[in-house]
Design a protein around this motif. Sequence first.
Motif, mmCIF file in Angstrom:
data_model
loop_
_atom_site.group_PDB
_atom_site.id
_atom_site.type_symbol
_atom_site.label_atom_id
_atom_site.label_comp_id
_atom_site.label_asym_id
_atom_site.label_seq_id
_atom_site.Cartn_x
_atom_site.Cartn_y
_atom_site.Cartn_z
ATOM 1 N N UNK A 113 1.932 -8.409 4.271
ATOM 2 C CA UNK A 113 2.705 -8.866 3.122
ATOM 3 C C UNK A 113 2.213 -8.275 1.827
ATOM 4 N N UNK A 114 0.882 -8.099 1.710
ATOM 5 C CA UNK A 114 0.313 -7.474 0.512
ATOM 6 C C UNK A 114 0.829 -6.046 0.352
ATOM 7 N N UNK A 115 0.891 -5.326 1.465
ATOM 8 C CA UNK A 115 1.406 -3.943 1.415
ATOM 9 C C UNK A 115 2.855 -3.931 0.954
ATOM 10 N N UNK A 116 3.677 -4.809 1.564
ATOM 11 C CA UNK A 116 5.092 -4.841 1.184
ATOM 12 C C UNK A 116 5.269 -5.282 -0.258
ATOM 13 N N UNK A 117 4.444 -6.219 -0.721
ATOM 14 C CA UNK A 117 4.557 -6.701 -2.099
ATOM 15 C C UNK A 117 4.381 -5.548 -3.089
ATOM 16 N N UNK A 118 3.366 -4.730 -2.858
ATOM 17 C CA UNK A 118 3.118 -3.586 -3.747
ATOM 18 C C UNK A 118 4.285 -2.611 -3.727
ATOM 19 N N UNK A 119 4.787 -2.313 -2.527
ATOM 20 C CA UNK A 119 5.885 -1.347 -2.407
ATOM 21 C C UNK A 119 7.204 -1.940 -2.913
ATOM 22 N N UNK A 120 7.432 -3.220 -2.641
ATOM 23 C CA UNK A 120 8.692 -3.847 -3.037
ATOM 24 C C UNK A 120 8.844 -3.877 -4.550
ATOM 25 N N UNK A 121 7.749 -4.153 -5.246
ATOM 26 C CA UNK A 121 7.828 -4.153 -6.712
ATOM 27 C C UNK A 121 8.208 -2.773 -7.230
ATOM 28 N N UNK A 122 7.641 -1.727 -6.611
ATOM 29 C CA UNK A 122 7.975 -0.360 -7.021
ATOM 30 C C UNK A 122 9.439 -0.046 -6.710
ATOM 31 N N UNK A 123 9.894 -0.524 -5.535
ATOM 32 C CA UNK A 123 11.297 -0.291 -5.163
ATOM 33 C C UNK A 123 12.237 -0.917 -6.191
ATOM 34 N N UNK A 124 11.987 -2.174 -6.540
ATOM 35 C CA UNK A 124 12.858 -2.866 -7.497
ATOM 36 C C UNK A 124 12.756 -2.256 -8.891
#
Length: 295
Positions: A63-74
């Motif tokens: 989840x930590x990995x996705x959180x970092x990437x998801x913020x960049x995506x948005x």
Amino acid sequence: MDPKVSYFKTFISAAKTKSFSRASKKLSVTQGTVSNHISALEKYFDAQLFLRTPEGVDLTPEGEILYEKAEKILNNINDARQYMRILHEHPEGTVRIAASTTPGENLIPNIIQSYRAEHKDVDFDVQITDSEKCFKLLESGQVDIIAVGNLYDKSYESVIIGKDRLVLIVPPNHRLVKKGVAKLSDLLKEEYIDREEGSGTREAFKLALNNKGYSTMDLDIIMSLGSNSSIITAVSEGYGVGVISEIPAKNAEEGGHVKIIPIEDLDLTRYLYLVKGRKPKNPSAVKSFWDFVSE
């Protein structure tokens, strides 16, 4: 099924609030919707994203990995939307136009000049050809917009940009000059200089003849030429008579090259159109120009 942008927004909200219930209130959705979005993401990434705790939820390492990437995506999506908004407000690039002779030589330059007074970062690539070829270029995606005097294909979005009248031109010393007016029967007796196949002028004239029960077969056509100016030259040199747009005809008459003779029993009024392609290469610039013309 691929995840939606809204799923990532839900995920980030849940990660920040550490609670599905608080995330649902913040996003104004049900807690079930939050759970469904997280479940869809976990299924897509084949990973558990949250650990349930007595206080709420915590991110797993995945989840930590996705959180970092998801913020960049948005952030990237928001940046893209912002750039697109700016581009719509301040369009730039090139609009490709194909135009038939009459609108291309007499209307399009003035329209472009007026538009560029407000939008200096938009350039235009204009080519002159006949109306039929304009539609072929539009269909193949080689141009974004066409300006024509005949709608060969009415399935495209179009707007009227002008009204034109076709007129008969004759040499300055022609017998009809003294008469001052002509009838269709007079025209049928003359050696006639026609526009080329595919010309909007030719199609409009042919339609007017058809409405009177005649066709171009009833004319004594001695040659076909590819522009108003070439017909003006041929007529001025005494090769025959022709029917062209009133705009260039008036200029030629003022120069003493030809005389305009009204045909009293033939309706030669037509409209000139701008036609928009379905998939323009530069959508924002094309939309800006189209909206300007359509106002």
